[in-house]
Design a protein around this motif. Structure first.
Motif, PDB file in Angstrom:
ATOM      1  N   ARG A 225      43.718  48.166  53.192  1.00  0.00           N
ATOM      2  CA  ARG A 225      44.107  48.829  51.952  1.00  0.00           C
ATOM      3  C   ARG A 225      44.023  47.820  50.814  1.00  0.00           C
ATOM      4  O   ARG A 225      44.619  46.737  50.904  1.00  0.00           O
ATOM      5  CB  ARG A 225      45.536  49.377  52.040  1.00  0.00           C
ATOM      6  CG  ARG A 225      45.762  50.374  53.183  1.00  0.00           C
ATOM      7  CD  ARG A 225      45.163  51.728  52.865  1.00  0.00           C
ATOM      8  NE  ARG A 225      45.494  52.730  53.872  1.00  0.00           N
ATOM      9  CZ  ARG A 225      44.685  53.110  54.840  1.00  0.00           C
ATOM     10  NH1 ARG A 225      43.472  52.549  54.945  1.00  0.00           N
ATOM     11  NH2 ARG A 225      45.039  54.037  55.711  1.00  0.00           N
ATOM     12  N   HIS A 226      43.301  48.181  49.767  1.00  0.00           N
ATOM     13  CA  HIS A 226      43.148  47.264  48.634  1.00  0.00           C
ATOM     14  C   HIS A 226      44.516  46.851  48.092  1.00  0.00           C
ATOM     15  O   HIS A 226      45.381  47.685  47.839  1.00  0.00           O
ATOM     16  CB  HIS A 226      42.331  47.911  47.517  1.00  0.00           C
ATOM     17  CG  HIS A 226      42.238  47.067  46.286  1.00  0.00           C
ATOM     18  ND1 HIS A 226      41.454  45.931  46.224  1.00  0.00           N
ATOM     19  CD2 HIS A 226      42.848  47.177  45.074  1.00  0.00           C
ATOM     20  CE1 HIS A 226      41.578  45.391  45.024  1.00  0.00           C
ATOM     21  NE2 HIS A 226      42.420  46.120  44.312  1.00  0.00           N
ATOM     22  N   GLY A 227      44.696  45.532  47.937  1.00  0.00           N
ATOM     23  CA  GLY A 227      45.933  45.008  47.367  1.00  0.00           C
ATOM     24  C   GLY A 227      47.071  44.865  48.348  1.00  0.00           C
ATOM     25  O   GLY A 227      48.183  44.469  47.952  1.00  0.00           O
ATOM     26  N   GLU A 228      46.844  45.179  49.635  1.00  0.00           N
ATOM     27  CA  GLU A 228      47.908  45.090  50.626  1.00  0.00           C
ATOM     28  C   GLU A 228      47.576  44.037  51.682  1.00  0.00           C
ATOM     29  O   GLU A 228      46.403  43.719  51.914  1.00  0.00           O
ATOM     30  CB  GLU A 228      48.118  46.452  51.296  1.00  0.00           C
ATOM     31  CG  GLU A 228      48.597  47.541  50.339  1.00  0.00           C
ATOM     32  CD  GLU A 228      48.884  48.845  51.047  1.00  0.00           C
ATOM     33  OE1 GLU A 228      48.926  48.857  52.306  1.00  0.00           O
ATOM     34  OE2 GLU A 228      49.069  49.870  50.350  1.00  0.00           O
ATOM     35  N   ILE A 264      45.473  39.074  51.553  1.00  0.00           N
ATOM     36  CA  ILE A 264      45.565  40.350  50.857  1.00  0.00           C
ATOM     37  C   ILE A 264      44.156  40.925  50.732  1.00  0.00           C
ATOM     38  O   ILE A 264      43.231  40.226  50.311  1.00  0.00           O
ATOM     39  CB  ILE A 264      46.190  40.196  49.459  1.00  0.00           C
ATOM     40  CG1 ILE A 264      47.571  39.533  49.559  1.00  0.00           C
ATOM     41  CG2 ILE A 264      46.282  41.543  48.756  1.00  0.00           C
ATOM     42  CD1 ILE A 264      48.592  40.324  50.343  1.00  0.00           C
ATOM     43  N   HIS A 265      43.994  42.184  51.092  1.00  0.00           N
ATOM     44  CA  HIS A 265      42.668  42.791  51.026  1.00  0.00           C
ATOM     45  C   HIS A 265      42.254  43.060  49.583  1.00  0.00           C
ATOM     46  O   HIS A 265      43.009  43.646  48.802  1.00  0.00           O
ATOM     47  CB  HIS A 265      42.635  44.104  51.811  1.00  0.00           C
ATOM     48  CG  HIS A 265      41.304  44.788  51.788  1.00  0.00           C
ATOM     49  ND1 HIS A 265      40.112  44.120  52.011  1.00  0.00           N
ATOM     50  CD2 HIS A 265      40.953  46.089  51.548  1.00  0.00           C
ATOM     51  CE1 HIS A 265      39.103  44.960  51.922  1.00  0.00           C
ATOM     52  NE2 HIS A 265      39.582  46.160  51.642  1.00  0.00           N
ATOM     53  N   ASP A 266      41.047  42.608  49.234  1.00  0.00           N
ATOM     54  CA  ASP A 266      40.492  42.842  47.895  1.00  0.00           C
ATOM     55  C   ASP A 266      39.158  43.555  48.053  1.00  0.00           C
ATOM     56  O   ASP A 266      38.117  42.928  48.243  1.00  0.00           O
ATOM     57  CB  ASP A 266      40.321  41.519  47.147  1.00  0.00           C
ATOM     58  CG  ASP A 266      39.878  41.716  45.698  1.00  0.00           C
ATOM     59  OD1 ASP A 266      39.648  42.884  45.301  1.00  0.00           O
ATOM     60  OD2 ASP A 266      39.754  40.715  44.966  1.00  0.00           O
ATOM     61  N   HIS A 268      37.649  45.141  45.769  1.00  0.00           N
ATOM     62  CA  HIS A 268      36.923  45.133  44.499  1.00  0.00           C
ATOM     63  C   HIS A 268      36.310  43.775  44.154  1.00  0.00           C
ATOM     64  O   HIS A 268      35.715  43.625  43.081  1.00  0.00           O
ATOM     65  CB  HIS A 268      37.855  45.564  43.365  1.00  0.00           C
ATOM     66  CG  HIS A 268      38.494  46.892  43.574  1.00  0.00           C
ATOM     67  ND1 HIS A 268      37.862  47.933  44.224  1.00  0.00           N
ATOM     68  CD2 HIS A 268      39.725  47.362  43.235  1.00  0.00           C
ATOM     69  CE1 HIS A 268      38.669  48.988  44.265  1.00  0.00           C
ATOM     70  NE2 HIS A 268      39.798  48.665  43.683  1.00  0.00           N
ATOM     71  N   CYS A 269      36.467  42.802  45.025  1.00  0.00           N
ATOM     72  CA  CYS A 269      35.926  41.463  44.764  1.00  0.00           C
ATOM     73  C   CYS A 269      34.400  41.497  44.802  1.00  0.00           C
ATOM     74  O   CYS A 269      33.792  42.010  45.739  1.00  0.00           O
ATOM     75  CB  CYS A 269      36.453  40.482  45.802  1.00  0.00           C
ATOM     76  SG  CYS A 269      35.909  38.776  45.535  1.00  0.00           S
ATOM     77  N   GLN A 275      34.887  40.445  52.701  1.00  0.00           N
ATOM     78  CA  GLN A 275      34.696  41.861  53.049  1.00  0.00           C
ATOM     79  C   GLN A 275      33.749  41.995  54.235  1.00  0.00           C
ATOM     80  O   GLN A 275      33.982  42.808  55.144  1.00  0.00           O
ATOM     81  CB  GLN A 275      34.157  42.616  51.844  1.00  0.00           C
ATOM     82  CG  GLN A 275      35.105  42.634  50.658  1.00  0.00           C
ATOM     83  CD  GLN A 275      34.396  42.958  49.354  1.00  0.00           C
ATOM     84  OE1 GLN A 275      33.159  43.093  49.318  1.00  0.00           O
ATOM     85  NE2 GLN A 275      35.140  43.069  48.268  1.00  0.00           N
TER      86      GLN A 275
END
Length: 335
Positions: A225-228, A264-266, A268-269, A275
C-alpha cells in the motif's frame, strides 16, 4: 452521475470450466466497472485469443474478440481514434507474452491509456495444455513431456523493462483486492498492467495454490500500500528492510528490528529499483509474493499526445478536412 450495478455490465452465460479463474475475474471486473461508474456505452472490452479472451462475450459494453496476440494493437487503434473511450484489454499469458509480446511491450513503452489485464495461469488452456511463456523451468506439459529447458518471462520484469509506469498484481479469488487494483488502473492515465494470478483446473491445477486462498495469502503474500510499511504475516509480525542493494525479511521485535526500520512502500517513485525488487519477490527465494499496486507513476501518454499534435497541426493549416484541402489548390472545371 448515473449509478450502475454489476448487473448493468453482465451479458450472456460464461462458458468456462467450473472453477476456472476466469469466472472469478469476470465477477470482479463487472463489480469494478459498476463502482467506477463509467457507462457501458463509453466502455470497450477487447481481447485476443484464448480461454480468457472469451470474456468480451460476457460484458454488456462495446466488445471485440480479435486475433491471437493482437489485442493491444486493436485496443491502441480504438483508443487513439476515440480517446474518451475506456478500454479494458484482456489477454492470457500465452496471448500477451508469446505471439503478442511485441505489441505488449510497445503499448507500455508508448504509454497508451489502456487497462491491460494479463490473466496468468502459466499454461495454454484453449489449445489443451501446452507450456506457455510463464511456465517454470522443468514444467511438464503436452508440448514438453520431459520438462521445459527454458526460464519463463516474469511479467513485471517485462513491464518495467518496457518503461511501464503502472504495474499491479492480484489473485483471481481475491475479489476485494482485484476490484481495488482495477479501480487504480482505471484512474491511472497511461498503460496500466494488472497481472491476475489464476488457476486452470484442467491443465495446470494448483499453479498458484501458495496464494490462492485467504489463509495461504496471509502466510505467503504481502499487500503493498502506497505510503504504508511493508509488513506481512498473520499478525503483521514480519517486514521488509533494505540490505545492501537488496531486500531482507525480518521479524519485528527480534534482532533489534522495530516498525521504524521497515521500508515504506512508494508506488509513485520515478526510480523503479525498489518497486521492481518487490514485484520479483517469490516464495522460492524466501520472500512473500507482492500483491496490490506496485508501481503507479504519472507520465505523458501516447493517445493524448497524438491528438494534441493533430490539433496543433490542423490549427496551422489552411484546410481542416479533405474537401477543404482540395479547394486550397487550383481547381479546373472540365465541361
Amino acid at each position: 452521475m448515473n449509478t450502475y450495478t454489476a448487473q448493468d455490465y453482465k451479458k450472456g452465460l460464461p462458458r468456462w470450466c467450473p472453477g476456472c479463474g476466469d469466472h472469478f475475474f469476470l465477477s470482479s471486473l463487472q463489480k469494478a466497472m459498476a463502482e467506477i461508474g463509467i457507462p457501458p456505452y463509453e466502455t470497450a472490452v477487447i481481447s485476443g485469443i484464448g480461454c480468457s479472451s472469451r470474456l468480451p462475450y460476457y460484458v454488456n459494453t462495446y466488445a471485440m474478440q480479435t486475433i491471437h496476440g493482437r489485442a493491444a494493437a486493436i485496443a491502441t487503434g480504438a483508443k487513439v481514434t476515440n480517446p474518451k473511450l475506456t478500454i479494458w484489454q484482456i489477454s492470457g499469458d500465452g496471448d500477451a507474452l508469446a505471439i503478442g509480446g511485441n505489441h505488449f511491450i510497445h503499448a507500455m513503452r508508448r504509454n497508451i491509456d489502456l487497462n491491460m489485464i494479463l490473466l496468468n495461469n502459466r499454461i495454454y488452456g484453449l489449445t489443451k495444455g501446452q507450456y506457455s511463456p510463464t511456465s517454470p523451468r522443468g514444467f511438464i506439459s503436452k508440448s514438453t513431456p520431459f520438462g521445459t529447458t527454458e526460464d519463463p518471462f516474469r511479467p513485471a520484469e517485462l513491464c518495467f523493462g518496457a518503461r511501464g509506469n503502472f504495474f499491479a498484481r492480484s489473485v483471481a479469488t481475491d475479489n476485494a483486492e482485484t476490484i481495488s487494483i482495477l479501480q487504480a488502473a482505471q484512474k491511472h492515465k497511461g498503460a496500466a498492467v494488472c497481472e491476475i494470478l489464476q488457476n486452470c483446473v484442467i491443465f495446470n491445477n494448483g499453479c498458484h495454490d501458495i496464494v490462492y486462498t485467504s489463509k495461504s495469502r496471509s502466510e505467503n503474500a504481502i499487500y503493498v500500500r502506497h505510503g504504508e510499511p511493508l509488513v506481512f504475516g498473520k499478525d503483521k509480525e514480519y517486514g521488509l528492510v533494505q540490505q545492501g542493494f537488496g531486500l531482507k525479511v525480518v521479524k519485528i521485535g527480534e534482532d533489534g528490528y522495530t516498525l521504524n526500520d521497515i521500508l515504506i512502500h512508494d508506488a509513485h517513485c520515478q526510480d523503479n529499483t525498489l518497486q521492481l525488487k518487490l514485484a520479483l519477490m517469490s516464495n522460492e527465494n524466501g520472500f512473500p509474493i507482492a500483491l496490490g499496486v506496485i508501481r503507479d507513476v504519472e507520465a505523458p501518454n501516447y493517445d493524448t499526445a497524438v491528438n494534441e499534435q493533430i490539433e496543433e497541426i490542423k490549427a496551422k493549416k489552411p484546410y481542416h478536412n479533405f474537401m477543404e484541402m482540395l479547394e486550397t489548390n487550383d481547381i479546373w472545371e472540365v465541361k
